[in-house]
Design an enzyme around this catalytic site. Structure first.
Site, PDB file in Angstrom:
ATOM      1  CD  GLU A  85      36.914  33.144  38.836  1.00  0.00           C
ATOM      2  OE1 GLU A  85      35.655  33.091  38.549  1.00  0.00           O
ATOM      3  OE2 GLU A  85      37.669  33.871  38.634  1.00  0.00           O
ATOM      4  CG  ASP A  86      39.948  32.605  42.876  1.00  0.00           C
ATOM      5  OD1 ASP A  86      40.278  32.335  41.473  1.00  0.00           O
ATOM      6  OD2 ASP A  86      39.861  33.600  43.144  1.00  0.00           O
TER       7      ASP A  86
HETATM    8  P1  NDP Z   1      44.380  38.689  36.173  1.00  0.00           P
HETATM    9  O1  NDP Z   1      43.063  38.132  35.799  1.00  0.00           O
HETATM   10  O2  NDP Z   1      45.656  37.730  36.029  1.00  0.00           O
HETATM   11  O3  NDP Z   1      44.472  39.560  37.314  1.00  0.00           O
HETATM   12  C1  NDP Z   1      43.479  40.703  37.798  1.00  0.00           C
HETATM   13  C2  NDP Z   1      42.341  39.686  38.680  1.00  0.00           C
HETATM   14  O4  NDP Z   1      43.460  39.623  39.756  1.00  0.00           O
HETATM   15  C3  NDP Z   1      41.386  40.687  39.070  1.00  0.00           C
HETATM   16  O5  NDP Z   1      40.484  40.674  38.381  1.00  0.00           O
HETATM   17  C4  NDP Z   1      41.035  40.411  40.467  1.00  0.00           C
HETATM   18  O6  NDP Z   1      40.246  39.231  40.365  1.00  0.00           O
HETATM   19  C5  NDP Z   1      42.458  39.910  41.013  1.00  0.00           C
HETATM   20  N1  NDP Z   1      43.484  40.718  41.857  1.00  0.00           N
HETATM   21  C6  NDP Z   1      44.121  40.365  43.007  1.00  0.00           C
HETATM   22  N2  NDP Z   1      44.686  41.333  43.600  1.00  0.00           N
HETATM   23  C7  NDP Z   1      44.477  42.480  42.713  1.00  0.00           C
HETATM   24  C8  NDP Z   1      44.765  43.833  43.146  1.00  0.00           C
HETATM   25  N3  NDP Z   1      45.429  44.181  43.971  1.00  0.00           N
HETATM   26  N4  NDP Z   1      44.162  44.795  42.004  1.00  0.00           N
HETATM   27  C9  NDP Z   1      43.484  44.287  41.230  1.00  0.00           C
HETATM   28  N5  NDP Z   1      42.953  43.032  41.026  1.00  0.00           N
HETATM   29  C10 NDP Z   1      43.465  42.154  41.824  1.00  0.00           C
HETATM   30  O7  NDP Z   1      44.644  39.775  34.904  1.00  0.00           O
HETATM   31  P2  NDP Z   1      43.987  40.478  33.667  1.00  0.00           P
HETATM   32  O8  NDP Z   1      42.886  40.675  34.142  1.00  0.00           O
HETATM   33  O9  NDP Z   1      45.118  41.371  33.255  1.00  0.00           O
HETATM   34  O10 NDP Z   1      43.998  39.134  32.783  1.00  0.00           O
HETATM   35  C11 NDP Z   1      45.018  38.440  31.979  1.00  0.00           C
HETATM   36  C12 NDP Z   1      44.758  39.055  30.721  1.00  0.00           C
HETATM   37  O11 NDP Z   1      45.806  39.970  30.673  1.00  0.00           O
HETATM   38  C13 NDP Z   1      45.278  38.285  29.478  1.00  0.00           C
HETATM   39  O12 NDP Z   1      43.909  38.027  28.941  1.00  0.00           O
HETATM   40  C14 NDP Z   1      46.109  38.650  28.900  1.00  0.00           C
HETATM   41  O13 NDP Z   1      46.087  38.701  27.576  1.00  0.00           O
HETATM   42  C15 NDP Z   1      46.391  39.946  29.411  1.00  0.00           C
HETATM   43  N6  NDP Z   1      47.752  40.405  29.782  1.00  0.00           N
HETATM   44  C16 NDP Z   1      48.320  41.616  29.346  1.00  0.00           C
HETATM   45  C17 NDP Z   1      49.549  42.121  29.647  1.00  0.00           C
HETATM   46  C18 NDP Z   1      49.965  43.257  29.541  1.00  0.00           C
HETATM   47  O14 NDP Z   1      51.120  43.907  30.128  1.00  0.00           O
HETATM   48  N7  NDP Z   1      49.139  44.113  28.704  1.00  0.00           N
HETATM   49  C19 NDP Z   1      50.508  40.892  30.179  1.00  0.00           C
HETATM   50  C20 NDP Z   1      49.937  39.902  30.579  1.00  0.00           C
HETATM   51  C21 NDP Z   1      48.817  39.444  30.317  1.00  0.00           C
HETATM   52  P3  NDP Z   1      39.259  38.659  41.735  1.00  0.00           P
HETATM   53  O15 NDP Z   1      38.044  39.511  41.952  1.00  0.00           O
HETATM   54  O16 NDP Z   1      38.933  37.358  40.847  1.00  0.00           O
HETATM   55  O17 NDP Z   1      40.165  38.513  42.845  1.00  0.00           O
END
Ligand code: NDP
Ligand code: ZN
Length: 179
Positions: free
Chosen positions: A61-62
């Site tokens: 994925e990354d």
């Molecule tokens: P992301 O998917 O962008 O980020 C979460 C992911 O980041 C985790 O699943 C993890 O993935 C990774 N990660 C890296 N560092 C950390 C950390 N310190 N703590 C936790 N996770 C970390 O974010 P979202 O899941 O929120 O996805 C975006 C969604 O959010 C969109 O669908 C959009 O609609 C919504 N959104 C909401 C906003 C709001 O303010 N409510 C603003 C912007 C978007 P991994 O395990 O793969 O590393």
């Protein structure tokens, strides 16, 4: 044991230039290692395929890692588990998140264990070292989405589900999630 060390070295190399999203930008490799640690030492899991897939779970994925590369080094079964927990990045984010909820019940048991550990680790990270600049609402959305994914795979591992639920409750206590 040798394969597990090979997987850690492989993932460390692939993720070498990546950082987590917390304020200190922790090394990315801490996260796949944390999954394997949760599975082995909280879940009591000693199935090598599951531990290898956990260490490798974010490589496709990354990073530039290919499915074939994982088959070559770690075998077809480990590559398949990693593929099962890999989002299709050509899809919009909201659709990817919806599909994780939909697919959780239908992936293999090994993939369910990796997914469960991933959600445990990410919620713990949000509690201890959250992504910089995430609002309370965004944390709450993430906690609730993670719970919906985990609700789809209930029955996979009672102990790890209890660890997830305990982490979720901590989120509720600190206002990051609804009861
Ligand atoms: P992301 O998917 O962008 O980020 C979460 C992911 O980041 C985790 O699943 C993890 O993935 C990774 N990660 C890296 N560092 C950390 C950390 N310190 N703590 C936790 N996770 C970390 O974010 P979202 O899941 O929120 O996805 C975006 C969604 O959010 C969109 O669908 C959009 O609609 C919504 N959104 C909401 C906003 C709001 O303010 N409510 C603003 C912007 C978007 P991994 O395990 O793969 O590393
Ligand atoms: Zn992950």
């Amino acid at each position: 044991m040798n394969q597990l060390i090979r997987a850690i070295a492989f993932a460390a190399d692939k993720h070498r230039n990546q950082r987590r999203k917390d304020a200190e930008a922790s090394p990315y490799i801490n996260h796949p290692i944390a999954l394997a640690n949760v599975l082995a030492n909280e879940g009591g899991i000693d199935d090598e395929r599951v531990l290898l897939a956990a260490v490798l779970h974010d490589t496709i994925e990354d990073t530039d890692t290919s499915h074939d590369e994982l088959v070559q080094w770690f075998g077809a079964e480990v590559a398949r588990i990693v593929a099962e927990v890999t989002d299709d990045k050509s899809l919009p984010k909201a659709e990817r998140k919806r599909l994780q909820i939909e697919h959780a019940a239908h992936i293999s048991h090994a993939a369910q264990l990796v997914k469960l550990a991933d959600k445990i680790c990410n919620l713990r990270d949000i509690l201890a070292m959250p992504p910089a600049n995430w609002s309370e609402e965004r944390k709450r959305e993430y906690f609730e989405w993670a719970r919906r994914v985990v609700d789809g795979l209930r029955g996979a591992h009672a102990g790890l589900e209890a660890a997830f639920d305990e982490t979720y409750r901590k989120g509720v206590a600190s206002g990051h999630a609804l009861a």
